[in-house]
Design a protein around this motif. Structure first.
Motif, PDB file in Angstrom:
ATOM      1  N   ALA A 147      36.594  40.969  38.722  1.00  0.00           N
ATOM      2  CA  ALA A 147      37.767  40.555  39.926  1.00  0.00           C
ATOM      3  C   ALA A 147      37.589  39.101  40.115  1.00  0.00           C
ATOM      4  O   ALA A 147      38.568  38.653  40.664  1.00  0.00           O
ATOM      5  N   LEU A 148      36.360  38.422  39.827  1.00  0.00           N
ATOM      6  CA  LEU A 148      36.422  36.992  40.110  1.00  0.00           C
ATOM      7  C   LEU A 148      37.058  36.022  39.351  1.00  0.00           C
ATOM      8  O   LEU A 148      36.991  36.253  38.138  1.00  0.00           O
ATOM      9  N   GLY A 184      34.406  32.771  50.321  1.00  0.00           N
ATOM     10  CA  GLY A 184      35.106  33.796  51.125  1.00  0.00           C
ATOM     11  C   GLY A 184      35.781  34.836  50.215  1.00  0.00           C
ATOM     12  O   GLY A 184      35.766  35.915  50.365  1.00  0.00           O
ATOM     13  N   ASN A 185      36.257  34.247  49.066  1.00  0.00           N
ATOM     14  CA  ASN A 185      37.075  35.023  48.087  1.00  0.00           C
ATOM     15  C   ASN A 185      35.890  35.899  47.257  1.00  0.00           C
ATOM     16  O   ASN A 185      36.200  37.282  47.455  1.00  0.00           O
ATOM     17  N   VAL A 186      34.799  35.546  47.144  1.00  0.00           N
ATOM     18  CA  VAL A 186      33.744  36.230  46.656  1.00  0.00           C
ATOM     19  C   VAL A 186      33.150  37.490  47.515  1.00  0.00           C
ATOM     20  O   VAL A 186      33.193  38.399  47.019  1.00  0.00           O
ATOM     21  N   PHE A 187      33.186  37.060  48.741  1.00  0.00           N
ATOM     22  CA  PHE A 187      32.686  38.019  49.532  1.00  0.00           C
ATOM     23  C   PHE A 187      33.619  39.177  49.810  1.00  0.00           C
ATOM     24  O   PHE A 187      33.178  40.219  49.790  1.00  0.00           O
ATOM     25  N   LEU A 188      34.874  38.637  49.781  1.00  0.00           N
ATOM     26  CA  LEU A 188      36.040  39.743  49.904  1.00  0.00           C
ATOM     27  C   LEU A 188      36.077  40.633  48.661  1.00  0.00           C
ATOM     28  O   LEU A 188      36.062  41.915  48.727  1.00  0.00           O
ATOM     29  N   LYS A 189      35.789  39.921  47.606  1.00  0.00           N
ATOM     30  CA  LYS A 189      36.134  40.707  46.228  1.00  0.00           C
ATOM     31  C   LYS A 189      34.802  41.732  46.075  1.00  0.00           C
ATOM     32  O   LYS A 189      34.861  42.791  45.345  1.00  0.00           O
TER      33      LYS A 189
END
Length: 231
Positions: A147-148, A184-189
């Motif tokens: 997803a990243l 933040g996006n990494v944590f979310l995904k």
């Protein structure tokens, strides 16, 4: 800071001992084989260990297998693997232990004393210190975090090397705010919720590295310390 070393090359082990003792560490034991290393850990309970992958008698994977065993016997024992080789199977098992305190550096790519001692201290404190070449080899045969985005993987790879937000921003020539957003996006995904805020940085790194071995991420079982700036 007390150190146990597992290294059969007498010149290298003696050099490491002199170097570390001059930098404020205390080398309490040097073991030339896996049984000696495990016994030294049991006796001395070091703050951090340095382990070569290949030790006698077969010089295949005795060292890193001993590191996995030591972490099993002493949960959270900080281990810095220092080797010429990337041993993928047991490296994956070592990284699958979601407690932090893990590093993997390649001997030929350690060029500065300060970088090495900083990495050792970071591992001793529960963080990660991964050579980018090790990371590249561990993920070469799979798609670890589908997803990243490319930029998010770059940020996470630099996190795995142990860099804080400011250093990541400098290396990627982006702003601190951009780094904060990408993390933040990494944590979310990766499904690391706000409730994991004290541990998410190390958990994200472990999730990234562990995908090679296919082990599921279990944040609830982690016992990690936070490293670097908040994401």
């Amino acid at each position: 800071m007390r150190v146990v070393i597992a290294e059969d090359n007498i010149l290298l082990s003696s050099g490491l001992e002199l170097l570390l003792n001059s930098q404020g560490f205390e080398v309490v034991m040097i073991a030339a084989d896996a049984p000696g290393f495990l016994a030294a850990v049991e006796t001395h309970r070091p703050d951090v260990t340095i382990v070569d992958v290949r030790l006698p008698p077969t010089f295949r994977d005795e060292g890193i297998r001993a590191a996995v065993q030591a972490r099993r016997d002493h949960p959270g024992l900080p281990v810095l693997v220092l080797s010429q080789y990337v041993e993928q199977e047991y490296a994956g098992r070592l990284l699958a232990d979601a407690r932090g305190g893990i590093g993997y550096l390649l001997k030929d790519r350690v060029s500065r004393v300060a970088e090495f001692t900083d990495a050792l201290r970071r591992v001793a404190g529960g963080g990660t210190a991964m050579d980018p070449e090790v990371i590249a080899q561990l993920i070469a045969h799979g798609d670890p975090v589908d997803a990243l985005t490319v930029r998010e993987r770059q940020v996470l790879s630099l996190m795995a090397e142990g860099h804080d937000n400011a250093a990541i921003a400098q290396r990627l020539v982006i702003t601190d705010n951009a780094v904060h957003k990408h993390i933040g996006n990494v944590f979310l995904k990766l499904g690391l919720s706000a409730g994991d805020s004290g541990h998410r940085r190390v958990l994200a790194v472990l999730a990234y590295l562990r995908r090679h071995g296919g082990a599921p991420l279990d944040p609830a079982s982690a016992s990690l310390v936070r490293r670097g700036e908040p994401g």
